[in-house]
Write an enzyme that holds these catalytic residues in place. Structure first.
Site, PDB file in Angstrom:
ATOM      1  N   LYS A 181       0.768  -1.256   0.203  1.00 15.13           N
ATOM      2  CA  LYS A 181      -0.045   0.085   0.006  1.00 15.13           C
ATOM      3  C   LYS A 181       0.937   1.227  -0.070  1.00 15.13           C
ATOM      4  O   LYS A 181       0.652   2.285  -0.779  1.00 15.13           O
ATOM      5  CB  LYS A 181      -1.027   0.054   1.183  1.00 15.13           C
ATOM      6  CG  LYS A 181      -1.932  -1.125   1.101  1.00 15.13           C
ATOM      7  CD  LYS A 181      -2.719  -1.278   2.344  1.00 15.13           C
ATOM      8  CE  LYS A 181      -3.744  -2.476   2.273  1.00 15.13           C
ATOM      9  NZ  LYS A 181      -4.418  -2.796   3.398  1.00 15.13           N
TER      10      LYS A 181
ATOM     11  N   ASP B  40     -11.200   2.438   3.765  1.00 13.88           N
ATOM     12  CA  ASP B  40     -11.714   1.148   3.643  1.00 13.88           C
ATOM     13  C   ASP B  40     -13.113   0.722   3.231  1.00 13.88           C
ATOM     14  O   ASP B  40     -13.415  -0.224   2.596  1.00 13.88           O
ATOM     15  CB  ASP B  40     -11.268   0.297   4.945  1.00 13.88           C
ATOM     16  CG  ASP B  40     -10.074  -0.461   4.957  1.00 13.88           C
ATOM     17  OD1 ASP B  40      -9.516  -0.961   3.749  1.00 13.88           O
ATOM     18  OD2 ASP B  40      -9.393  -0.640   5.959  1.00 13.88           O
TER      19      ASP B  40
ATOM     20  N   GLN C 179      -5.206  -1.746   9.510  1.00 13.49           N
ATOM     21  CA  GLN C 179      -4.915  -2.974   8.922  1.00 13.49           C
ATOM     22  C   GLN C 179      -5.607  -4.120   9.816  1.00 13.49           C
ATOM     23  O   GLN C 179      -5.261  -4.321  11.135  1.00 13.49           O
ATOM     24  CB  GLN C 179      -3.302  -3.241   8.501  1.00 13.49           C
ATOM     25  CG  GLN C 179      -3.340  -4.628   7.969  1.00 13.49           C
ATOM     26  CD  GLN C 179      -3.635  -4.492   6.478  1.00 13.49           C
ATOM     27  OE1 GLN C 179      -3.516  -3.742   6.012  1.00 13.49           O
ATOM     28  NE2 GLN C 179      -3.976  -5.864   5.825  1.00 13.49           N
TER      29      GLN C 179
HETATM   30  N1  GUN Z   1      -7.025  -7.036   5.758  1.00 18.11           N
HETATM   31  C1  GUN Z   1      -6.954  -7.931   4.764  1.00 18.11           C
HETATM   32  N2  GUN Z   1      -7.733  -7.026   3.825  1.00 18.11           N
HETATM   33  C2  GUN Z   1      -7.924  -5.965   4.285  1.00 18.11           C
HETATM   34  C3  GUN Z   1      -8.328  -4.650   3.691  1.00 18.11           C
HETATM   35  O1  GUN Z   1      -8.743  -4.537   2.483  1.00 18.11           O
HETATM   36  N3  GUN Z   1      -8.341  -3.520   4.599  1.00 18.11           N
HETATM   37  C4  GUN Z   1      -7.686  -3.554   5.819  1.00 18.11           C
HETATM   38  N4  GUN Z   1      -8.055  -2.709   6.667  1.00 18.11           N
HETATM   39  N5  GUN Z   1      -7.429  -4.730   6.329  1.00 18.11           N
HETATM   40  C5  GUN Z   1      -7.425  -5.649   5.696  1.00 18.11           C
END
Ligand code: GUN
Length: 284
Positions: free
Chosen positions: A53, A120, A97
């Site tokens: 990211k 998100d 996350q």
């Molecule tokens: N863990 C796995 N996929 C995601 C996601 O799209 N966002 C977040 N915040 N955590 C994740």
């Protein structure tokens, strides 16, 4: 017949290029989109996702910072940090996350994030907005899937979409987005009896099971569009999807690979949401 492969890698790259130009324009107006990622503990998969990211954000000119916290952090401290980020005018997007350690309520954390910084798209307010078809932050993986389908002008209206998986992050919202596009949506999940009875009737098959190579050509209708959301690491170290690609490719009209399929699109949509957050509510 062999399916056309929809490369999420290539599409995501194209999107990042467009976003880079958009961010340059925003910078001229004095706006630099800022994404703050919160990483709790040292789950290797989470660390690797967060790195991906950061790298993608940098590529398009989005400013990003990662706050790393120990797995032992009390829930209250994490919530305090989120309150602080909610109030920080420099921060446009907040991403915590997942998964979080067991002593922290993920739902409490998600609901503490200001919905207008929820890049998100996990906050109940944003999920509600999505359900009623309002413009809002869409959850990144479902948004990425929809973007892949639209990139090939795949008709959704009146089509039968079958979603396997009902998580809050992927299954439920992707079904809702397809419904918003006037598809007829069927949800299947771990308790579904005779899964093949449903999958073989799907014009569009979204597979988010989380187990390697579960579906083969026999599970797929001739000419169906197959979107594989699974990312499974085999003992050999090889990454594979939930669909047996080699088998399914001969039956489908379009198919997404793993890796280089849905995964890169998820990150691209996060960047899109961060830019949207930076532009602010008035520009929705
Ligand atoms: N863990 C796995 N996929 C995601 C996601 O799209 N966002 C977040 N915040 N955590 C994740």
């Amino acid at each position: 017949m062999s399916a056309e492969i929809i490369s999420g890698k290539d599409l995501a790259q194209e999107l990042r290029l467009n976003m880079k130009q958009e961010v340059e324009e925003l910078r001229k107006e004095g706006i630099t989109p800022q994404l703050t990622v919160v990483l709790v503990g040292d789950n290797p998969a989470s660390k690797s996702y967060v790195k991906g990211k950061e790298k993608a954000a940098k590529e398009v000119g989005i400013s990003s910072s990662v706050i790393e916290l120990p797995a032992t952090i009390p829930e209250e401290e994490l919530l305090q940090l989120i309150h602080k980020l909610n109030q920080d005018k420099e921060v446009n997007g907040i991403l915590v996350q997942l998964p979080l350690p067991d002593h922290i309520s993920e739902q409490k954390v998600i609901e503490t994030i200001n919905p207008d910084k929820d890049v998100d798209g996990f906050h109940p307010v944003n999920i509600g907005r999505m359900m009623i078809g309002e413009d809002t932050f869409l959850p990144c993986t479902p948004y990425g899937i929809l973007t892949m389908l639209k990139s090939r002008n795949i008709q959704l209206e009146g089509k039968h979409a079958v979603v396997i998986g009902r998580s809050n992050i992927v299954g439920k919202p992707v079904g809702q987005l397809l419904l918003n596009e006037n598809a007829t949506v069927t949800y299947c999940h771990s308790r579904t009896k005779d899964l093949r009875n449903f999958t073989t009737k799907a014009d569009i098959l979204i597979v988010a099971i989380g187990k390697p190579n579960v579906l083969t050509a026999e599970d797929i209708k001739d000419g169906a569009v197959v979107i594989d959301v699974g990312i499974n690491r085999l003992e050999s170290g090889k990454l594979t999807g939930d669909v047996d690609f080699e088998s399914a490719v001969s039956r489908a009209s379009y198919i997404t690979p793993v890796p280089k399929g849905v995964g890169p699109m998820t990150i691209a949509m996060l960047l899109k949401n961060t830019i949207k957050a930076a532009k602010g509510l008035e520009n929705r």
